[in-house]
Design an enzyme around this catalytic site. Structure first.
Site, mmCIF file in Angstrom:
data_model
loop_
_atom_site.group_PDB
_atom_site.id
_atom_site.type_symbol
_atom_site.label_atom_id
_atom_site.label_comp_id
_atom_site.label_asym_id
_atom_site.label_seq_id
_atom_site.Cartn_x
_atom_site.Cartn_y
_atom_site.Cartn_z
ATOM 1 N N GLY A 1 35.904 43.334 32.164
ATOM 2 C CA GLY A 1 36.345 44.623 32.704
ATOM 3 C C GLY A 1 35.194 45.493 33.160
ATOM 4 C CG ASN A 2 31.634 46.757 30.953
ATOM 5 O OD1 ASN A 2 31.666 46.391 29.789
ATOM 6 N ND2 ASN A 2 31.589 48.037 31.292
ATOM 7 C CB SER A 3 32.811 42.378 36.378
ATOM 8 O OG SER A 3 32.475 41.432 35.406
ATOM 9 N N GLY B 1 37.747 35.858 52.294
ATOM 10 C CA GLY B 1 38.951 35.721 51.470
ATOM 11 C C GLY B 1 39.166 34.351 50.873
ATOM 12 C CG ASP C 1 29.302 38.832 40.967
ATOM 13 O OD1 ASP C 1 30.332 38.836 41.658
ATOM 14 O OD2 ASP C 1 29.323 38.959 39.728
ATOM 15 C CG HIS D 1 33.253 38.039 39.272
ATOM 16 N ND1 HIS D 1 32.050 38.672 39.040
ATOM 17 C CD2 HIS D 1 34.051 38.387 38.228
ATOM 18 C CE1 HIS D 1 32.119 39.352 37.911
ATOM 19 N NE2 HIS D 1 33.331 39.204 37.403
#
Length: 340
Positions: free
Chosen positions: A182-184, A234, A106, A76
């Site tokens: 932001g950790n993803s 995409g 993911d 994601h």
């Protein structure tokens, strides 16, 4: 217990805590250079009154190096990114392209435009050996605070790997280690400094971390990114089946409504178009006005594992120049897009 024995016991307890803290600190120093910050640019629709316009928005995530030119992150973070840059701990920034991505699990694989010199890499462990109660730690860029560490324990393991369909398979490790925006894409590691999961998302009512986070297991990551190797397309799509397919007046029972498409992606280069109007149907938001994918290389999209498995076989990464034909439903007509 006499006073001397009590003092000895207390001293041993503090020594044990000190050794554990030092061990985690040493592990962080060892693995931190392999962790990266992913900086993206992507298109987003912004509504203002009755007007809707497309703008370029910045995105943020984390990732980690598995070779001097390849990086694993969360799907994601990069699925519809028009531009991807990778920032290293010393400040160097290297552009990257997406090689493969799986929305359900993911996980995604990036390739740097040029290799990183003196690269530090991380190894993917066998996540089948992960046990509930095991101590883990996460390194990433929560809220842009690059190379931050949090630690916790494995709280649970959630598997959905009953069939061979890579588009529906997933396996998540639940943790109480703090995970935020932001950790993803960053690594979840065991106390040997091996990656057991790719940080994915959190379960929250407030929008912030509330003690329940998830990471895609290292084994599902290895299987999808290095065994199945389905090419990144995409696009961001929503399946239309049943009543929803009827609402859009599809000429078949199911289709894939394109939300966004990257212009330099395989589907974007073929001419697949995304939507530009936001709608809410039964409380769910859709971006409409774009193409609805009906089939890929002759395989019609249907809401079945068999159909998705056939499509996954079509999309397995052989060469980038393999023939690709997509039939879309556009403005009430079937349109064939493709390259020979």
């Amino acid at each position: 217990m006499n006073t001397i024995n009590k003092i000895t016991l207390i001293s041993l307890l503090f020594l044990s805590i000190s050794i554990k803290a030092q061990s985690l600190s040493e592990l962080y120093e060892k693995v931190n250079p392999a962790v990266v910050v992913i900086l993206t640019e992507q298109k987003e629709l912004v509504s203002s009154g009755k007007m809707t316009k497309t703008v370029t928005a910045g995105g943020l995530g984390s990732g980690f190096m598995i070779s001097d030119s390849q990086i694993v992150t969360a799907a994601h973070v990069v699925q519809v990114a028009e531009k991807v840059n990778v920032q290293f701990v010393d400040g160097e920034i290297i552009p990257a392209k997406v090689i493969s991505a799986y929305a359900t699990a993911d996980v995604a694989l990036l390739e740097l435009i040029w290799p990183r010199k003196n690269a530090v890499i991380l190894n993917l462990a066998d996540s089948d050996h992960v046990k509930i109660g095991e101590r883990v730690f996460v390194v990433g860029a929560p809220y842009g605070l690059g190379h931050s560490l949090s630690s916790g324990y494995v709280s649970g393991i959630i598997k959905d790997t009953k069939d061979q369909n890579p588009f529906t398979n997933s396996e998540y490790i639940q943790t109480d280690a703090a995970i935020n925006t932001g950790n993803s894409g960053g690594p979840m590691m065991n106390m040997e400094g091996e990656v057991i999961g790719v940080v994915s998302n959190i379960l929250t009512k407030s929008g912030g971390f509330q003690g329940i986070g998830f990471a895609s297991s290292s084994n599902i990551t290895k299987d999808l990114l290095f065994e199945k190797k389905v090419i990144w397309n995409g696009t961001d799509v929503i399946p239309l089946t049943g009543k929803m397919a009827q609402i859009f007046n599809l000429p078949q029972e199911s289709g894939l409504l394109v939300q966004r498409v990257v212009k330099v992606s395989p589907f974007g280069i073929l001419g697949v178009e995304d939507g530009d109007i936001e709608m809410t149907i039964n409380g769910e938001k859709f971006i409409v006005g774009g193409d609805i994918i009906l089939s890929i290389n002759g395989v019609k999209f249907e809401a079945s594992d068999e159909s998705l498995l056939e499509i996954s076989k079509v999309m397995e990464r052989k060469t980038e120049n393999d023939p690709l034909e997509i039939v879309v439903f556009r403005a009430g007509k079937k349109v064939t897009l493709g390259r020979k």
